[in-house]
Write an enzyme that holds these catalytic residues in place. Structure first.
Site, PDB file in Angstrom:
ATOM      1  N   GLU A 192       0.809  -1.211   0.000  1.00 54.49           N
ATOM      2  CA  GLU A 192       0.000   0.000   0.000  1.00 54.49           C
ATOM      3  C   GLU A 192       0.849   1.271   0.000  1.00 54.49           C
ATOM      4  OE1 GLU A 192      -2.833  -0.459   3.194  1.00 54.49           O
ATOM      5  OE2 GLU A 192      -3.954  -1.978   2.093  1.00 54.49           O
ATOM      6  N   GLU A 312      -4.923  -8.449  -0.872  1.00 55.30           N
ATOM      7  CA  GLU A 312      -5.761  -8.429   0.326  1.00 55.30           C
ATOM      8  C   GLU A 312      -7.198  -8.243  -0.124  1.00 55.30           C
ATOM      9  OE1 GLU A 312      -4.691  -5.416   3.144  1.00 55.30           O
ATOM     10  OE2 GLU A 312      -2.556  -5.947   3.138  1.00 55.30           O
TER      11      GLU A 312
END
Length: 580
Positions: A192, A312
């Site tokens: 991220e 994810e």
């Protein structure tokens, strides 16, 4: 959010994303179509396809599971509530059908100072041990750099040379440690990625491209198995907006490496995933958000021969410790749909599990029914219905109740109550996709009509897992007067078999009240919650947002369809509440 939730969710999900998401929504739906053609970015270069070996490896990783909140936890592996990793854990994960694990690791808190930034030998040994345990169980492993993204890498724009030196030193050590491991080990450059104090996306894209190029050069240059190891590169924020995908496509065209894959994350349509703005159901909007995301990823990469890992996925507010935020049946519909559509788009999925799905102490699924739905979605579709609840009033006449079947390409096979099949024509009827439970059957099922679940049925289909239907006796909920302070208010509540779905808040002048002033439907946990059987809680954040001495009307929406209104007023630090 609570400390408990902070331990259960990854770092990005412990911070508010409302301003950025609202801005993105406005741009996507309103502003972007109005821009002149000259303001739109040129088509990105078309990257070359990855090799058959890369595509085969990513396909073999499906499905995957995240060892979340363990080696990424701060400061150590057990700090966020999970026990030490054991071989038995990986044996359990493999036995449940998973083919790979993603191993998030936070390195920076286990490093020495400049210029070497030496990773603590004991920490490296722990990571090496867990990698080897997973590999020895024939699992693929995706190893990354995790919370470092927001702890120090994010200052790349303002402290460029220091961050780049540290990033280089860190990956040089990781690459050297694992250069001779099995090719079933893949490496992910950073989790991220986000950057602070930048001029905007163009600079963000440039910084991420620089990091990914350094990562690529270090790993490939370290030789051994790393010369041809699968490398996984993220988009900015691991987000699937078109601009993020185009920027990564440009990177891949520049690298021209056949052993690369890409990664994005997905946690659902944001209002549904956190229960705000009235999005309590996995509806057409949530479906379209999911299909749009996966279609963009497919068109940008998999259709061009570049494999994609959904590194994810879950729901932002899913937490076994806080049931009710997202209703159980709506969760099941979301995961059923996601698994099927990811499969149709050839995307490898990795469930984010910070301990909220698999209890790592007992090695049992916290919600076996939900996991059964997830597992079935890897290979087939399952039938569902408009609800998994049928409400019957505690007093008065019992009438027939209707549900809409979502067949999802299956055939309806019938209803069961425990081991007993219900009789079609007598206990229920089916007309097209409408399932009707007869008054006679419901009368028998609810018995003395005690508040709550009196019977549980199974709708069975030709494929997939059964759909659970709870038959519930209820009365209209009753709320009582309360007083307290702006630290929070507990409203005494007799739920009487019902369950809270959401809460609206409005001032007498019609304006929205609460922290989310752009909607009347406030966010669960931010403004209110209902986790006990005797109260609805209004939060300190809710009262902080209210105008002084202005009455607010709350409308509590329950899953039976009941609506109960309630008044609250803040006067200084004092708050009072009373039924409408």
């Amino acid at each position: 959010m609570t400390r408990r939730l902070a331990r259960l969710l990854p770092r990005r999900r412990r911070s508010s994303r409302i301003p950025r998401r609202l801005t993105a929504l406005v741009l996507a739906l309103v502003l972007l179509p109005l821009l002149p053609a000259t303001a739109l970015a040129a088509d990105p270069p078309v990257p070359p396809p990855s090799s058959p070996a890369a595509r085969s490896a990513v396909a073999a990783m499906q499905p995957g599971w995240n060892l979340g909140n363990t080696y990424d936890a701060i400061p150590d592996e057990t700090s966020w509530g999970n026990p030490p990793v054991t071989r038995a854990l990986f044996q359990k994960v493999k036995s449940q059908g998973f083919k790979s694990i993603r191993l998030p690791v936070t390195w920076g808190i286990h490093q020495g100072s400049a210029p070497d930034y030496r990773i603590d030998a004991a920490w490296m040994a722990k990571v090496r041990q867990v990698v080897d345990l997973a590999l020895s169980e024939d699992l693929y492993v995706l190893l990354n750099m995790h919370h470092d993204s927001w702890m120090w890498v994010n200052t790349l724009s303002t402290d460029h040379d220091t961050v780049l030196t540290r990033y280089t030193a860190t990956w040089t050590q990781i690459a050297a440690e694992f250069r001779d491991r099995s090719p079933r080990l893949a490496l992910e450059s950073i989790n991220e990625p986000t950057f602070s104090d930048t001029a905007g996306d163009d600079e963000n894209y440039r910084l991420l491209a620089e990091l990914n190029k350094v990562f690529h050069r270090i790993v490939r240059g370290s030789g051994g198995g790393n010369a041809n190891r699968l490398l996984v590169l993220p988009t900015l924020y691991t987000n699937a907006d078109q601009g993020r995908l185009d920027a990564l496509a440009t990177e891949l065209a520049d690298l021209r490496d056949p052993m690369v894959a890409t990664t994005v994350h997905f946690y659902g349509w944001w209002p549904f995933s956190v229960n705000i703005a009235g999005y309590t159901r996995f509806d057409a909007t949530s479906e379209q958000d999911l299909t749009g995301t996966f279609d963009r990823v497919h068109n940008a990469f998999t259709a061009r021969g570049i494999p994609v890992v959904i590194g994810e996925y879950a729901l932002l507010a899913y937490d076994h410790n806080r049931p009710g935020i997202i209703q159980r049946g709506e969760q099941r519909k979301y995961f059923e749909f996601l698994g099927d559509y990811a499969r149709r788009r050839n995307l490898t999925t990795m469930l984010w599990d910070a301990g909220q799905f698999l209890n790592r102490t007992t090695l049992q699924w916290r919600d076996a029914e939900l996991f059964g739905q997830i597992r079935a979605s890897w290979t087939t579709r399952s039938g569902t219905a408009s609800s998994d609840m049928v409400f019957v009033p505690k007093s008065g006449a019992v009438t027939s109740q209707e549900l809409t079947l979502n067949l999802n390409g299956t055939d309806f096979q019938g209803l069961r109550h425990g081991s007993r099949p219900l009789l079609r024509g007598r206990d229920y009827t089916v007309s097209g996709n409408r399932l009707t439970l007869t008054a006679a059957a419901l009368t028998a099922l609810v018995g003395d009509r005690a508040h709550g679940v009196n019977a549980t049925l199974e709708a069975r289909f030709s494929r997939g897992v059964p759909w659970r239907i709870d038959v519930i006796s209820h009365d209209r909920p009753v709320l009582s007067s309360a007083s307290g302070n702006t630290g929070g208010l507990s409203v005494p509540t007799q739920f009487r078999g019902d369950m809270l779905a959401t809460m609206e808040a409005k001032y007498d002048d019609g304006g929205n009240a609460g922290p989310a002033d752009w909607t009347s439907y406030q966010q669960w946990d931010t403004a209110f919650s209902a986790y006990t059987g005797d109260a609805i809680k209004l939060t300190a954040e809710f009262f902080t947002s209210l105008r002084d001495n202005a009455r607010v009307t709350l409308t509590f929406h329950f899953w039976s369809g009941a609506k109960v209104t309630y008044h609250v007023t803040k006067s200084g630090s004092t708050v009072t509440g009373s039924p409408a």
